[in-house]
Design an enzyme around this catalytic site. Structure first.
Site, mmCIF file in Angstrom:
data_model
loop_
_atom_site.group_PDB
_atom_site.id
_atom_site.type_symbol
_atom_site.label_atom_id
_atom_site.label_comp_id
_atom_site.label_asym_id
_atom_site.label_seq_id
_atom_site.Cartn_x
_atom_site.Cartn_y
_atom_site.Cartn_z
ATOM 1 C CG ASP A 58 -1.145 1.172 -4.098
ATOM 2 O OD1 ASP A 58 -0.515 2.111 -3.575
ATOM 3 O OD2 ASP A 58 -1.338 1.080 -5.335
ATOM 4 C CB SER A 59 2.664 2.369 0.113
ATOM 5 O OG SER A 59 1.719 2.828 1.052
ATOM 6 C CG ASP A 97 -4.158 3.567 -2.873
ATOM 7 O OD1 ASP A 97 -4.747 4.190 -3.761
ATOM 8 O OD2 ASP A 97 -2.916 3.622 -2.688
ATOM 9 C CE LYS A 127 -3.822 7.176 -2.901
ATOM 10 N NZ LYS A 127 -3.182 6.586 -4.097
ATOM 11 C CD GLU A 129 -1.452 5.229 -8.389
ATOM 12 O OE1 GLU A 129 -0.897 5.024 -9.488
ATOM 13 O OE2 GLU A 129 -0.967 4.840 -7.307
ATOM 14 C CD GLU A 196 3.609 9.411 -4.886
ATOM 15 O OE1 GLU A 196 2.438 9.013 -4.783
ATOM 16 O OE2 GLU A 196 4.607 8.698 -4.637
HETATM 17 O O1 KIV Z 1 -0.071 4.020 -1.359
HETATM 18 C C1 KIV Z 1 0.265 5.055 -0.798
HETATM 19 O O2 KIV Z 1 0.814 5.022 0.293
HETATM 20 C C2 KIV Z 1 -0.030 6.308 -1.487
HETATM 21 C C3 KIV Z 1 0.487 7.611 -1.007
HETATM 22 C C4 KIV Z 1 -0.201 8.788 -1.546
HETATM 23 C C5 KIV Z 1 1.162 7.808 0.216
HETATM 24 O O3 KIV Z 1 -0.684 6.273 -2.457
#
Ligand code: KIV
Length: 300
Positions: A58-59, A97, A127, A129, A196
């Protein structure tokens, strides 16, 4: 733009398909590589470079869409980019993500959104969090046959609660919580855990304790693998460089030079050249010249 379709250009990959099992088998034997990618050309290069896992992070919200943080990006935007990455990747494991708000507001909605990443975009895992508080959700996702990558430590979607992007796990109590989070994620069935923004000593302890691979970003070299944001390592982000980022290329400088040259060539009339232009077939050109000549003669 090329006139050859991307499918025609594709070569068959010689590398075996990466699976969650092959990732797990690497723990303690071989380091695991992971990079983000958000579009077809970069995902293709990352895959062809032999990187194990390609994370549509999500970056994307910040590095590609220019938003201030990761909170605003939507499921539909993430799906759009995951599809592009999916088309490019043949061997690496594609992980999507789950964006902020797509799994925090209730298990049913989270399951529905996660299934969209698998079904509509071809992701092979998602993924999410968070540590202990995600245990129930991770079990539900696994029951729905969806592999999950965990993510603890500096979790960017907790930005407002954390009060900024701060290194986590500095006090004894925080280290103990991180360890509890990692063990809870492992018990819940994640196939690996992103660590992280935590001290390397803490990441090393977690890596030694859990049986699933740990993938570090700003978490030191003892993790089982490393992940970075592709645009960071290429110097294609405009934010100040974080301590844990290493530049492997200066793509911004390369692009700048190319753009300046293009501008100069167009303004000087040296682009396009004759060799970069299409030409009429000889007989058509001849016929055209004859017609033009006749018209000129009639005008006299
Ligand atoms: O969104 C992202 O890029 C991440 C990282 C772990 C690089 O969550």
């Amino acid at each position: 733009m090329s006139f050859t379709s991307s499918h025609e250009q594709q070569e068959s990959s010689s590398r075996p398909k990466v699976t969650i099992q092959s990732i797990q088998q690497k723990k303690g034997k071989q380091r695991i590589t992971c990079l983000t990618a958000y579009d077809y050309p970069t995902a293709r290069l990352v895959d062809e470079a032999g990187i194990d896992m390609i994370l549509v992070g999500d970056s994307l919200s910040m590095v590609v869409l220019g938003q201030e943080n990761t909170l605003a990006i939507t499921v539909d935007e993430m799906l759009h980019h995951t599809r592009a990455v999916r088309r490019a990747v043949h061997s690496g494991l594609v992980i999507a993500d789950m964006p902020y708000g797509s799994y925090q507001l209730g298990a049913e909605e989270a399951l529905h959104n996660a299934a969209r990443f698998i079904k509509e975009a071809g992701a092979e895992a998602v993924k999410i969090e968070g540590g202990e508080k995600r245990v129930g959700l991770i079990s539900r996702l696994r029951d729905a046959e969806i592999p999950v990558m965990g993510h603890i430590g500096l979790t960017p979607q907790s930005l407002l609660l954390m009060g900024g992007y701060k290194v986590q796990g500095k006090s004894l109590a925080d280290v103990e919580q991180l360890m509890r989070d990692a063990l809870a994620l492992e018990r819940a069935g994640v196939f690996c855990i992103v660590l992280e923004g935590i001290p390397r000593e803490v990441a090393a302890m977690i890596t030694a304790e859990v049986h699933v691979p740990t993938i570090g970003i700003g978490a030191g070299p003892e993790c089982d693998g490393q992940v970075l944001v592709l645009h960071d390592i290429l110097n294609l982000t405009f934010a100040p460089q974080a301590k844990f980022v290493r530049h492997y290329a200066d793509v911004a400088a390369t692009i700048r030079r190319a753009l300046e040259s293009y501008k100069a060539d167009v303004e000087a009339g040296t682009f396009p050249s004759d060799g970069e232009s299409y030409h009429l077939p000889a007989e058509t050109r001849l016929a055209l010249e004859t017609i033009c000549e006749r018209k000129r003669a009639l005008r006299k």
